[in-house]
Design a protein around this motif. Structure first.
Motif, short mmCIF file in Angstrom:
data_model
loop_
_atom_site.label_atom_id
_atom_site.label_comp_id
_atom_site.label_asym_id
_atom_site.label_seq_id
_atom_site.Cartn_x
_atom_site.Cartn_y
_atom_site.Cartn_z
N ALA A 1 0.87 1.29 -12.55
CA ALA A 1 -0.44 0.64 -12.53
C ALA A 1 -1.00 0.44 -13.93
N ILE A 2 -0.73 1.36 -14.87
CA ILE A 2 -1.25 1.22 -16.23
C ILE A 2 -0.56 0.07 -16.97
N PRO A 3 0.77 -0.02 -16.98
CA PRO A 3 1.41 -1.21 -17.57
C PRO A 3 0.95 -2.52 -16.91
N PHE A 4 0.75 -2.50 -15.60
CA PHE A 4 0.26 -3.70 -14.94
C PHE A 4 -1.15 -4.06 -15.43
N ALA A 5 -1.98 -3.04 -15.65
CA ALA A 5 -3.33 -3.29 -16.17
C ALA A 5 -3.26 -3.92 -17.55
N ARG A 6 -2.33 -3.47 -18.37
CA ARG A 6 -2.17 -4.05 -19.71
C ARG A 6 -1.74 -5.52 -19.63
N LEU A 7 -0.85 -5.84 -18.71
CA LEU A 7 -0.45 -7.23 -18.53
C LEU A 7 -1.64 -8.09 -18.11
N ARG A 8 -2.50 -7.57 -17.25
CA ARG A 8 -3.69 -8.30 -16.84
C ARG A 8 -4.65 -8.50 -18.00
N ALA A 9 -4.84 -7.43 -18.79
CA ALA A 9 -5.76 -7.51 -19.93
C ALA A 9 -5.28 -8.53 -20.96
N GLU A 10 -3.97 -8.68 -21.09
CA GLU A 10 -3.40 -9.62 -22.06
C GLU A 10 -3.18 -11.01 -21.46
N ASN A 11 -3.71 -11.22 -20.25
CA ASN A 11 -3.58 -12.51 -19.57
C ASN A 11 -2.13 -12.93 -19.34
N LYS A 12 -1.26 -11.94 -19.16
CA LYS A 12 0.15 -12.24 -18.86
C LYS A 12 0.35 -12.28 -17.35
N ALA A 13 -0.35 -13.23 -16.75
CA ALA A 13 -0.37 -13.31 -15.30
C ALA A 13 1.00 -13.64 -14.72
N PHE A 14 1.76 -14.47 -15.42
CA PHE A 14 3.06 -14.88 -14.88
C PHE A 14 4.05 -13.72 -14.85
N ARG A 15 4.06 -12.89 -15.91
CA ARG A 15 4.96 -11.73 -15.91
C ARG A 15 4.52 -10.73 -14.82
N PHE A 16 3.21 -10.51 -14.75
CA PHE A 16 2.65 -9.64 -13.72
C PHE A 16 3.10 -10.12 -12.34
N ALA A 17 2.89 -11.41 -12.08
CA ALA A 17 3.21 -11.97 -10.77
C ALA A 17 4.71 -11.93 -10.50
N GLY A 18 5.51 -12.20 -11.53
CA GLY A 18 6.96 -12.21 -11.34
C GLY A 18 7.50 -10.86 -10.92
N ILE A 19 6.99 -9.80 -11.54
CA ILE A 19 7.46 -8.44 -11.20
C ILE A 19 7.01 -8.08 -9.79
N LYS A 20 5.77 -8.43 -9.45
CA LYS A 20 5.27 -8.14 -8.11
C LYS A 20 6.10 -8.85 -7.03
N ILE A 21 6.40 -10.13 -7.29
CA ILE A 21 7.18 -10.90 -6.32
C ILE A 21 8.58 -10.32 -6.18
N PHE A 22 9.18 -9.94 -7.30
CA PHE A 22 10.52 -9.35 -7.25
C PHE A 22 10.52 -8.08 -6.41
N GLU A 23 9.50 -7.24 -6.60
CA GLU A 23 9.43 -6.00 -5.83
C GLU A 23 9.34 -6.29 -4.33
N ILE A 24 8.50 -7.23 -3.96
CA ILE A 24 8.34 -7.54 -2.54
C ILE A 24 9.59 -8.19 -1.97
N LEU A 25 10.19 -9.08 -2.75
CA LEU A 25 11.43 -9.72 -2.30
C LEU A 25 12.52 -8.67 -2.08
N ALA A 26 12.59 -7.70 -2.99
CA ALA A 26 13.57 -6.61 -2.83
C ALA A 26 13.28 -5.80 -1.58
N THR A 27 12.00 -5.54 -1.31
CA THR A 27 11.62 -4.80 -0.10
C THR A 27 12.06 -5.53 1.15
N VAL A 28 11.81 -6.84 1.18
CA VAL A 28 12.17 -7.64 2.35
C VAL A 28 13.68 -7.65 2.56
#
Length: 490
Positions: A133-160
């Motif tokens: 959660a802390i690294p994700f917060a840093r990505l949000r603070a730095e406006n790195k929305a695409f990297r944030f979103a990419g990692i989240k999508i990968f995690e969910i895709l892996a779960t599925v």
């Protein structure tokens, strides 16, 4: 209006990624509800309810604390980041050591003595998610929305994919040949445990992708800064914990307060939890908005027109949330197929939960007053009052109304918190919100929903056609009322 367009674009990035990711995750709901019984799905729902509480405790509010104290001038050596990350890592390692010591006793206390691996798997998921959660917060603070979103999508895709592998593919191959290559890695006795295993493996993949952000640990630990961060963040733990009570306690209590036998109680818990998932579109938008809005609110607070912007943000937020409420409520005959037939008896809770989540979203907007004025302790009292109301109403209404009582308790809690937060905000950080229009749009949405139910039995229209006509009416009324500001945004 340009800053609102920027916030909207950030919300869209987080939202589209969340919608895509959650859509993939949403596909797991029919998978689980078609492959497992309601009672079995109730077990999964119970663990996720407990997980919500621990996810707050293991983060200690340092996600928001980081936004408050991060070093904007020297992002390449942000000591607030390393201080928060080191603290969260130590807390979670201590938690894991505790779980290892008491796993057997804890599993027995939860009536899962034959499956201690459930508790162990879930604790490991919680630990990796809290640290991430802390690294994700840093990505949000730095406006790195695409990297944030990419990692989240990968995690969910892996779960599925892992869920499909363990729940669909493995049983099929194993049934055809018990001595096939799948035998060493698949045990039918684990059953729903493979849901936890799939989540654990996906969390591990996510953790690996965030490894570059973990290098910030080398920036050191500042004791003085830590003292400031912990004083600011601890009330956020109370706020977060109370929020989880409001969001998840109903699913923890249903098992014990429903007036049936234990098997039926778990079945009702599974039905309620599956139908709760049908409010996912509202939750998705609120989550995406929160990802974008929290750093935005802090970054924009010093601007002369900040309060005017916050007021406009809330109004358009409500307009979109009412649209989602109508979309799901009026087209419920379509959305119901996302859960198995056994679970559809609980569809009556969906509109109530959608409106409850809308009120939660309003509260998220209004909560800027205590975050920007450093009155997080007062914010904690508001959340605690909401949690107390949730507990009282669930204890009162579940034995009388069943899981419908839980839905009404959720709505009562979130609407009360929004009202109290508005009143306190007007005292400590007054914002000229357009209250009449906000209430008007909510009332319009509720009115159109009731009109749909009345007209459905009085006029000879197809349900989808009537729903579409009422949705169009809502959009036309909105366009007429907000035409000038909408043109500025375009």
């Amino acid at each position: 209006m340009s800053i609102i367009k920027k916030l909207a674009s950030q919300t869209a990035i987080y939202g589209l990624s969340s919608i895509f990711g959650r859509f993939l995750n949403y596909l797991l709901v029919p998978l689980y509800t078609y492959y497992f019984t309601a009672a079995e799905y109730g077990v999964v729902s119970e663990f996720y309810a407990y997980a919500g509480f621990f996810s707050v405790l293991l983060l200690f509010g340092f996600e928001t604390g980081y936004f408050r104290f991060r070093d904007k001038e020297h992002p390449d050596r942000d000591v607030a980041y390393s201080t928060g990350l080191i603290f969260v890592v130590l807390i979670n390692l201590s938690f894991f050591a505790l779980i290892l010591m008491v796993n057997s006793q804890l599993s027995a206390a939860l009536n899962y003595a034959n499956h201690p691996e459930y508790v162990l798997c879930f604790s490991m998921i919680l630990i990796m998610d809290a640290i991430a959660a802390i690294p994700f917060a840093r990505l949000r603070a730095e406006n790195k929305a695409f990297r944030f979103a990419g990692i989240k999508i990968f995690e969910i895709l892996a779960t599925v994919l892992l869920s499909l592998f363990f729940i669909v593919y493995c049983p099929k191959v194993y049934a055809e040949n018990h001595e096939s290559w799948i035998a060493p890695i698949y045990n039918p006795a684990i059953g729903i445990g493979y849901i936890f295993i799939a989540n654990l493996m996906a969390s591990g993949f996510k953790f690996l992708l965030l490894a570059p952000q973990l290098s910030g640990l080398a920036w050191g630990f500042d004791r003085v800064l830590f003292g400031r961060m912990i004083r600011y963040s601890l009330p956020m733990v109370v706020i977060g914990f109370a929020g989880i009570i409001n969001e998840m306690l109903d699913r923890a209590l249903l098992k014990y307060l429903l007036p049936y036998d234990s098997h039926t109680n778990m079945k009702m818990l599974g039905i309620y939890s599956a139908c709760y998932k049908l409010s996912i579109l509202m939750s998705l938008f609120i989550q995406a908005f929160r990802y974008a809005a929290e750093p935005f609110f802090f970054a924009y607070a010093d601007k002369s027109d900040a309060r005017q912007v916050y007021a406009v943000v809330l109004k358009f937020f409500v307009i979109f949330c009412v649209f989602i409420f109508l979309l799901v409520s009026l087209f419920i005959d379509f959305f119901k197929y996302f859960v198995g037939d056994e679970f559809r008896s609980g569809l009556e809770v969906v509109p109530i939960l959608l409106m409850a989540n809308l009120c939660l979203g309003i509260y998220v907007n209004l909560s800027i007053w205590y975050k920007l004025t450093d009155r997080t302790l007062m914010g904690a009292f508001v959340s605690l009052a909401g949690a107390a109301l949730t507990v009282a109403l669930n204890v009162w209404w579940i034995p009388l109304l069943g899981y419908l009582g839980s839905a009404w308790a959720t709505l009562a809690c979130y609407s009360s918190m929004a009202i109290v937060s508005y009143l306190l905000g007007q005292k400590y950080y007054p914002v000229n919100y357009d209250v009449k229009r906000v209430i008007g749009y909510i009332g319009l949405g509720i009115g159109l929903y009731f009109a749909y139910n009345q007209l459905l039995v009085t006029i000879d229209w197809q349900p989808w056609l009537l729903a579409g006509a009422l949705m169009l009416l809502y959009l036309l009324i909105t366009a007429l009322c907000e035409g000038r500001q909408l043109r500025k945004l375009s």
